[in-house]
Design an enzyme around this catalytic site. Structure first.
Site, PDB file in Angstrom:
ATOM      1  N   TYR A 236       0.846  -1.204   0.000  1.00  0.00           N
ATOM      2  CA  TYR A 236       0.000   0.000   0.000  1.00  0.00           C
ATOM      3  C   TYR A 236       0.872   1.241   0.000  1.00  0.00           C
ATOM      4  O   TYR A 236       1.855   1.296   0.739  1.00  0.00           O
ATOM      5  CB  TYR A 236      -0.905   0.030   1.242  1.00  0.00           C
ATOM      6  CG  TYR A 236      -2.354  -0.125   0.847  1.00  0.00           C
ATOM      7  CD1 TYR A 236      -2.958   0.802   0.012  1.00  0.00           C
ATOM      8  CD2 TYR A 236      -3.099  -1.211   1.283  1.00  0.00           C
ATOM      9  CE1 TYR A 236      -4.282   0.645  -0.394  1.00  0.00           C
ATOM     10  CE2 TYR A 236      -4.420  -1.373   0.892  1.00  0.00           C
ATOM     11  CZ  TYR A 236      -5.001  -0.439   0.054  1.00  0.00           C
ATOM     12  OH  TYR A 236      -6.289  -0.590  -0.342  1.00  0.00           O
TER      13      TYR A 236
ATOM     14  N   GLU B 185      -0.502   4.833  -0.526  1.00  0.00           N
ATOM     15  CA  GLU B 185      -1.301   6.049  -0.789  1.00  0.00           C
ATOM     16  C   GLU B 185      -0.433   7.290  -0.598  1.00  0.00           C
ATOM     17  O   GLU B 185       0.297   7.394   0.394  1.00  0.00           O
ATOM     18  CB  GLU B 185      -2.507   6.102   0.142  1.00  0.00           C
ATOM     19  CG  GLU B 185      -3.638   5.225  -0.372  1.00  0.00           C
ATOM     20  CD  GLU B 185      -4.693   4.939   0.667  1.00  0.00           C
ATOM     21  OE1 GLU B 185      -4.330   4.869   1.859  1.00  0.00           O
ATOM     22  OE2 GLU B 185      -5.854   4.786   0.296  1.00  0.00           O
TER      23      GLU B 185
ATOM     24  N   ASP C 143      -5.362  13.647 -25.499  1.00  0.00           N
ATOM     25  CA  ASP C 143      -5.394  12.228 -25.096  1.00  0.00           C
ATOM     26  C   ASP C 143      -4.667  11.436 -26.180  1.00  0.00           C
ATOM     27  O   ASP C 143      -5.196  11.239 -27.281  1.00  0.00           O
ATOM     28  CB  ASP C 143      -6.868  11.804 -24.981  1.00  0.00           C
ATOM     29  CG  ASP C 143      -7.047  10.340 -24.633  1.00  0.00           C
ATOM     30  OD1 ASP C 143      -6.073   9.567 -24.755  1.00  0.00           O
ATOM     31  OD2 ASP C 143      -8.176   9.955 -24.254  1.00  0.00           O
TER      32      ASP C 143
ATOM     33  N   THR D  64      -2.682   5.905 -22.165  1.00  0.00           N
ATOM     34  CA  THR D  64      -2.580   4.578 -21.562  1.00  0.00           C
ATOM     35  C   THR D  64      -1.196   4.039 -21.892  1.00  0.00           C
ATOM     36  O   THR D  64      -0.582   4.433 -22.879  1.00  0.00           O
ATOM     37  CB  THR D  64      -3.642   3.619 -22.119  1.00  0.00           C
ATOM     38  OG1 THR D  64      -3.647   3.720 -23.534  1.00  0.00           O
ATOM     39  CG2 THR D  64      -5.009   3.915 -21.576  1.00  0.00           C
TER      40      THR D  64
ATOM     41  N   LYS E  88      -0.944   0.353 -25.040  1.00  0.00           N
ATOM     42  CA  LYS E  88      -1.273   0.248 -26.469  1.00  0.00           C
ATOM     43  C   LYS E  88       0.033   0.283 -27.267  1.00  0.00           C
ATOM     44  O   LYS E  88       0.843  -0.628 -27.111  1.00  0.00           O
ATOM     45  CB  LYS E  88      -2.261   1.354 -26.851  1.00  0.00           C
ATOM     46  CG  LYS E  88      -3.604   1.234 -26.096  1.00  0.00           C
ATOM     47  CD  LYS E  88      -4.616   2.230 -26.588  1.00  0.00           C
ATOM     48  CE  LYS E  88      -5.989   2.044 -25.967  1.00  0.00           C
ATOM     49  NZ  LYS E  88      -6.190   2.788 -24.709  1.00  0.00           N
TER      50      LYS E  88
ATOM     51  N   ARG F  44      -1.086  -2.623 -18.527  1.00  0.00           N
ATOM     52  CA  ARG F  44      -2.350  -1.883 -18.570  1.00  0.00           C
ATOM     53  C   ARG F  44      -2.277  -0.761 -17.536  1.00  0.00           C
ATOM     54  O   ARG F  44      -1.926  -1.005 -16.393  1.00  0.00           O
ATOM     55  CB  ARG F  44      -3.536  -2.805 -18.224  1.00  0.00           C
ATOM     56  CG  ARG F  44      -3.680  -3.996 -19.131  1.00  0.00           C
ATOM     57  CD  ARG F  44      -5.054  -4.581 -19.055  1.00  0.00           C
ATOM     58  NE  ARG F  44      -5.957  -3.755 -19.823  1.00  0.00           N
ATOM     59  CZ  ARG F  44      -6.048  -3.770 -21.157  1.00  0.00           C
ATOM     60  NH1 ARG F  44      -5.312  -4.592 -21.865  1.00  0.00           N
ATOM     61  NH2 ARG F  44      -6.883  -2.987 -21.788  1.00  0.00           N
TER      62      ARG F  44
HETATM   63  N1  DSN Z   1     -10.897   0.508 -25.491  1.00  0.00           N
HETATM   64  C1  DSN Z   1      -9.891   1.367 -26.076  1.00  0.00           C
HETATM   65  C2  DSN Z   1      -9.786   1.161 -27.541  1.00  0.00           C
HETATM   66  O1  DSN Z   1      -9.941   0.027 -27.953  1.00  0.00           O
HETATM   67  O2  DSN Z   1      -9.522   2.076 -28.275  1.00  0.00           O
HETATM   68  C3  DSN Z   1     -10.159   2.763 -25.754  1.00  0.00           C
HETATM   69  O3  DSN Z   1     -10.362   2.889 -24.389  1.00  0.00           O
END
Ligand code: DSN
Length: 418
Positions: free
Chosen positions: A53, A55, A199, A225, A228, A234
């Site tokens: 933990y 925080e 974004d 994120t 990707k 993730r």
């Molecule tokens: N789910 C993602 C995508 O496939 O683009 C976006 O959050």
């Protein structure tokens, strides 16, 4: 005995994980938002850090025992700031959606007006969809892609900005295949006195690898994120100018999250290190080259590419010219049978619902990680077209599946157990 004995092991879940490993390694993974993360990223994700933990932030935690975690989180912050040239980074968001909601919480007030790309034209759920907290709590106004070229129309965005006077403009997409130039967004934001959030969830790896313009010098806040094109675990991340650093940190914790996932933070640090290597530049460029090759090969097979093609890792394919009866839903199902994983996707102004759709979205990050190049993209286009033409013929679909399994066997992802 602290844990169940070997004989009491949960064989059910581990058998399913084996099955998923098999699925990922014997089929083509073409979902534009997915990738194969490295064994080192997975090792960090599955490490003892999951027990801790923490925080708060490095040097300011609410629990003891965080000296090591502080070092790890500080490394992650330092690396991602260098990677993108940012003043400040928060590496704690659990996901891209959490990152975006933290930005809204930190920088605007409920009811404030925000301008973003409509979900059905390539935006994201958290860019103001009426079913998402972003659209419920804030007054989102949407722009759409141009009717003829299916590209962002900055005259339209500027007109809407002048009309609605948003507090924030959200740039960024989830199913838009073209480059996103940051300067026109900045110019419009400055003209109407709005904050600019970018974004880059989909394109973070392309930006890090120099295959797409970096919006960090132009935006007030950049979210993304890590799983990707960036090929990490993730999770989410927020980069800001120094002026917004304190508000963003407060909005992540305690504003919208509790304890950070320090195993994910460590894995993010590993992924940032990997993205700093010279080989990552080659990877990012090859993703784009593969996408261009795949788009061209698909158009030769009779498909229409939304906006005419791609400059990035993804394409949105209009199925209607290939076969007017064929839906995205049916395509996704039969392609799954053939060992090709992708997702149905609305095309701009789609006559069909988001559950059915007239298109599919395809991305090349995973197959590029496997080492596939332009010649394999031509094969993939052929396998997609053959499967869809023969969708009522299970034997023909099975034949494609066998060809795909042998293609994937030539490009193994994980050579040891992962
Ligand atoms: N789910 C993602 C995508 O496939 O683009 C976006 O959050």
């Amino acid at each position: 005995m602290p844990w169940p004995s070997e004989t009491q092991r949960d064989t059910e879940v581990f058998a399913l994980i084996d099955k998923e490993r098999e699925r990922q390694s014997t089929g083509l993974q073409l979902i534009a938002s997915e990738n194969f993360t490295s064994p080192d990223v997975m090792e960090a994700t599955g490490s003892v850090l999951t027990n801790k933990y923490a925080e708060g932030y490095p040097g300011k935690r609410y629990y003891g025992g965080n000296a090591v975690v502080d070092d790890i989180e500080a490394i992650a912050i330092d690396r991602v700031k260098k990677l993108f040239g940012a003043d400040h980074a928060n590496v704690q968001p659990h996901s891209g959606a959490s990152a975006n909601m933290a930005v809204y919480l930190g920088l605007i007030k409920p009811g404030d007006t925000v301008l973003g790309l409509s979900l059905d034209h390539g935006g994201h759920l958290t860019h103001g969809s009426p079913v998402n907290a972003s659209g419920i709590l804030y007054n989102f106004q949407s722009f759409r892609v141009g009717a003829t070229d299916e590209r962002l129309d900055f005259d339209q965005i500027r007109d809407l900005a002048i009309k609605h006077k948003p507090k924030m403009i959200v740039a960024g997409t989830t199913s838009y295949p073209r480059r996103l130039e940051p300067q026109p967004f900045r110019a419009i934001a400055d003209e109407v006195g709005a904050l600019m959030m970018f974004d880059i969830a989909h394109i973070a790896g392309l930006v890090a690898g120099g295959a797409h313009p970096n919006p960090v010098p132009y935006a007030d806040v950049v979210t993304f994120t890590t799983h990707k094109t960036l090929r990490g675990p993730r999770g989410g991340c927020i980069l800001t100018t120094a002026a917004h650093a304190a508000a963003i940190d407060k909005a992540v914790f305690p504003g919208s999250q509790g304890g950070p996932l320090e195993h994910a933070v460590a894995a993010k640090a590993v992924a940032f290190h990997e993205a700093m290597q010279p080989s990552f530049k080659n990877y990012a460029q090859q993703i784009v080259k593969n996408a261009a090759a795949l788009a061209e090969a698909l158009s030769k097979q009779g498909f229409r590419l939304v906006s005419g093609g791609t400059d990035t890792h993804m394409m949105v394919v209009d199925l209607q010219p290939f076969d007017a009866e064929l839906t995205g839903k049916e395509s996704q199902l039969v392609l799954d049978e053939a060992g090709i994983t992708l997702n149905k996707n609305n095309i701009p102004n789609d006559p069909r619902s988001p559950f059915v759709t007239s298109g599919v979205r395809i991305g090349t990050p995973s197959v590029t990680t496997q080492g596939m190049k332009e010649p394999e993209m031509a094969l993939i286009a052929e396998y997609i077209a053959t499967t869809l033409r023969n969708r009522a013929n299970p034997a023909a679909v099975a034949e494609v599946r066998a060809k795909i399994a042998s293609l994937c066997a030539k490009f193994p992802v994980y050579t040891k157990r992962a």
